[in-house]
Write an enzyme that holds these catalytic residues in place. Structure first.
Site, PDB file in Angstrom:
ATOM      1  N   PRO A  98       0.877  -1.059  -0.069  1.00 26.92           N
ATOM      2  CA  PRO A  98      -0.132  -0.022   0.063  1.00 26.92           C
ATOM      3  C   PRO A  98       0.699   1.337   0.072  1.00 26.92           C
ATOM      4  O   PRO A  98       2.039   1.398   0.587  1.00 26.92           O
ATOM      5  CB  PRO A  98      -0.774  -0.278   1.152  1.00 26.92           C
ATOM      6  CG  PRO A  98      -0.064  -1.075   2.152  1.00 26.92           C
ATOM      7  CD  PRO A  98       0.705  -1.896   1.105  1.00 26.92           C
ATOM      8  N   ALA A 101       1.563   4.134   3.567  1.00 27.98           N
ATOM      9  CA  ALA A 101       1.093   3.444   4.783  1.00 27.98           C
ATOM     10  C   ALA A 101       2.252   3.190   5.612  1.00 27.98           C
ATOM     11  O   ALA A 101       2.130   2.510   6.514  1.00 27.98           O
ATOM     12  CB  ALA A 101       0.435   2.367   4.294  1.00 27.98           C
ATOM     13  N   GLY A 102       3.632   3.678   5.675  1.00 23.61           N
ATOM     14  CA  GLY A 102       4.771   3.480   6.184  1.00 23.61           C
ATOM     15  C   GLY A 102       5.386   2.212   6.092  1.00 23.61           C
ATOM     16  O   GLY A 102       6.032   1.773   6.924  1.00 23.61           O
ATOM     17  N   LEU A 103       5.054   1.425   5.018  1.00 27.50           N
ATOM     18  CA  LEU A 103       5.824   0.317   4.465  1.00 27.50           C
ATOM     19  C   LEU A 103       6.806   0.442   3.572  1.00 27.50           C
ATOM     20  O   LEU A 103       7.320  -0.913   2.898  1.00 27.50           O
ATOM     21  CB  LEU A 103       4.714  -0.930   4.098  1.00 27.50           C
ATOM     22  CG  LEU A 103       3.484  -1.121   5.092  1.00 27.50           C
ATOM     23  CD1 LEU A 103       2.380  -2.183   4.578  1.00 27.50           C
ATOM     24  CD2 LEU A 103       4.058  -1.800   6.548  1.00 27.50           C
ATOM     25  N   SER A 105       7.106   1.667   0.565  1.00 25.13           N
ATOM     26  CA  SER A 105       6.788   1.409  -0.951  1.00 25.13           C
ATOM     27  C   SER A 105       7.317   2.123  -1.791  1.00 25.13           C
ATOM     28  O   SER A 105       7.948   1.646  -2.816  1.00 25.13           O
ATOM     29  CB  SER A 105       5.172   1.390  -1.112  1.00 25.13           C
ATOM     30  OG  SER A 105       4.879   2.899  -1.654  1.00 25.13           O
ATOM     31  N   SER A 106       7.726   3.317  -1.564  1.00 24.72           N
ATOM     32  CA  SER A 106       8.413   4.449  -2.557  1.00 24.72           C
ATOM     33  C   SER A 106      10.046   3.849  -2.507  1.00 24.72           C
ATOM     34  O   SER A 106      10.261   3.763  -3.713  1.00 24.72           O
ATOM     35  CB  SER A 106       8.361   5.825  -2.185  1.00 24.72           C
ATOM     36  OG  SER A 106       9.185   6.249  -0.899  1.00 24.72           O
ATOM     37  N   ALA A 107      10.683   3.492  -1.367  1.00 25.22           N
ATOM     38  CA  ALA A 107      11.926   3.192  -1.361  1.00 25.22           C
ATOM     39  C   ALA A 107      12.052   1.772  -2.164  1.00 25.22           C
ATOM     40  O   ALA A 107      12.954   1.595  -2.974  1.00 25.22           O
ATOM     41  CB  ALA A 107      12.462   2.853   0.007  1.00 25.22           C
ATOM     42  N   ALA A 108      11.029   0.712  -2.010  1.00 23.76           N
ATOM     43  CA  ALA A 108      11.142  -0.617  -2.630  1.00 23.76           C
ATOM     44  C   ALA A 108      10.950  -0.177  -4.036  1.00 23.76           C
ATOM     45  O   ALA A 108      11.739  -0.856  -5.120  1.00 23.76           O
ATOM     46  CB  ALA A 108      10.089  -1.213  -2.093  1.00 23.76           C
ATOM     47  N   ASP A 149      14.666   2.963   4.729  1.00 26.37           N
ATOM     48  CA  ASP A 149      14.150   2.072   3.943  1.00 26.37           C
ATOM     49  C   ASP A 149      14.764   1.581   2.581  1.00 26.37           C
ATOM     50  O   ASP A 149      14.632   0.445   2.293  1.00 26.37           O
ATOM     51  CB  ASP A 149      12.941   3.050   3.315  1.00 26.37           C
ATOM     52  CG  ASP A 149      11.609   3.583   4.527  1.00 26.37           C
ATOM     53  OD1 ASP A 149      11.903   3.036   5.540  1.00 26.37           O
ATOM     54  OD2 ASP A 149      10.660   3.941   4.065  1.00 26.37           O
TER      55      ASP A 149
END
Ligand code: MEV
Length: 318
Positions: A98, A101-103, A105-108, A149
């Site tokens: 998501p 949501a702090g997971l 996602s942008s870095a991945a 991240d």
């Protein structure tokens, strides 16, 4: 060139978010939810095109990209500076994380994009370079990212991060039966706002604030030991305590409390906010045989629930 693919994981902060801003170490771990990027150079012309399952399709170079793709544009420019040319390519990005949501996602996405675009140049960039390029892209998205991240997404596993001191790999020996359940509250939040709220409260509390930060530091030390010894019951309790500290610093919400208490009541070892709070996600450590129970209870109130694991692999080719 035919199509080649890579993938990179998102992350959770297991312990120490917010307190990390003032020098307390934090523990972050790679999760099983990943971003996959596939690249082909058979596009014709001199264009770089990105197609995302979340945001849609855009030309990222030479045209000015939409804001969601500006981090990819930055990476392309850095490749141009490093190699003296821009290679035309089409990169397809598929994310199961998501957004916002702090997971991580942008870095991945930045890590997967960088590694995939490297393949368009015919090389597998060394991990430190992938991480550095993704970090440069992260600066566009987050302003002043800590670097947690992109590091965890590149290298995977679990790391201890201390501001100003960098990263250290941590030994984690949890059994396969232990899962991480993530519940997204669906409430959009601003990390910046949450960070300044916590810092303002710390200042206001004075010595009491310092004492809470000392507790957070001791908690992280205990958690490092519990992760190494696979003391899952203790880990769960430490997550509960960490959540209590975040609540004390003002970043919980009734909706997040509901999620955390539902997870605990349905049989989780422990549950807490992960990341900035004021919305976003909570995480729960859960044994296999209780996952269904926990997911059922969370699904009644959460916008989205994910079952995954921690300590996953970093960047993968293929
Ligand atoms: C946000 O995911 C984590 C915070 O600790 C902020 C930061 O470390 O930059 C709240």
């Amino acid at each position: 060139m035919s199509e080649y693919c890579v993938s990179a994981p998102g992350k959770v902060i297991l312990f120490g978010e917010h307190f990390v801003v003032e020098g307390v170490p934090a523990i972050a771990s790679a999760i099983g939810l990943r971003v996959r990027a596939c690249v082909t150079t058979e596009v014709g012309g001199d264009r770089v095109i990105v197609e995302s399952n979340v945001f849609g399709k855009a030309e990222v170079y030479p045209a000015k990209p939409p804001s969601w793709a500006s981090q990819f544009r930055r990476i392309i420019e850095l490749f141009g500076e490093r190699f003296g040319e821009i290679v035309a390519a089409k990169i397809t990005i598929e994310s199961s994380l998501p957004v916002g949501a702090g997971l991580g996602s942008s870095a991945a996405s930045a890590v997967a994009f960088t590694a995939a675009y490297g393949l368009a140049y015919g090389i597998r960039l060394p991990l430190p370079e992938v991480s550095q390029l993704a970090f440069e892209a992260e600066k566009l998205v987050h302003g002043k990212p800590s670097g947690i991240d992109n590091t965890i997404s590149c290298y995977g596993g679990t790391i201890l991060y201390t501001r100003g001191r960098g990263f250290e790999h941590l030994d984690v020996n949890l059994p396969q039966t232990v899962k991480l359940v993530i519940a997204d509250s669906g409430i959009q939040r601003s990390t910046k706002q949450a960070v300044s709220l916590v810092l303002a409260r710390k200042r206001k509390l004075g010595k009491l604030g310092d004492m809470i930060y000392d507790v957070a530091r001791e908690l992280v030390h205990k958690a490092i030991d519990a992760l190494r010894r696979a003391d899952i019951e203790l880990l769960g309790e430490l997550m509960d305590v960490n959540h209590g500290l975040l609540n004390a610093m003002g970043v919980s919400l009734p909706e997040l409390e509901t999620l955390v208490h539902r997870a605990r009541r349905a049989g989780a070892y422990g549950a807490k906010i992960t990341g900035a709070g004021l919305g976003g996600t909570i995480i729960a450590l859960v044994d296999d045989d209780r996952v269904d129970n926990v997911v059922r209870s969370l699904s009644e109130v959460a916008a989205k629930v994910f079952i995954t694991s921690i300590n996953g692999p970093g960047l993968k080719y293929g």
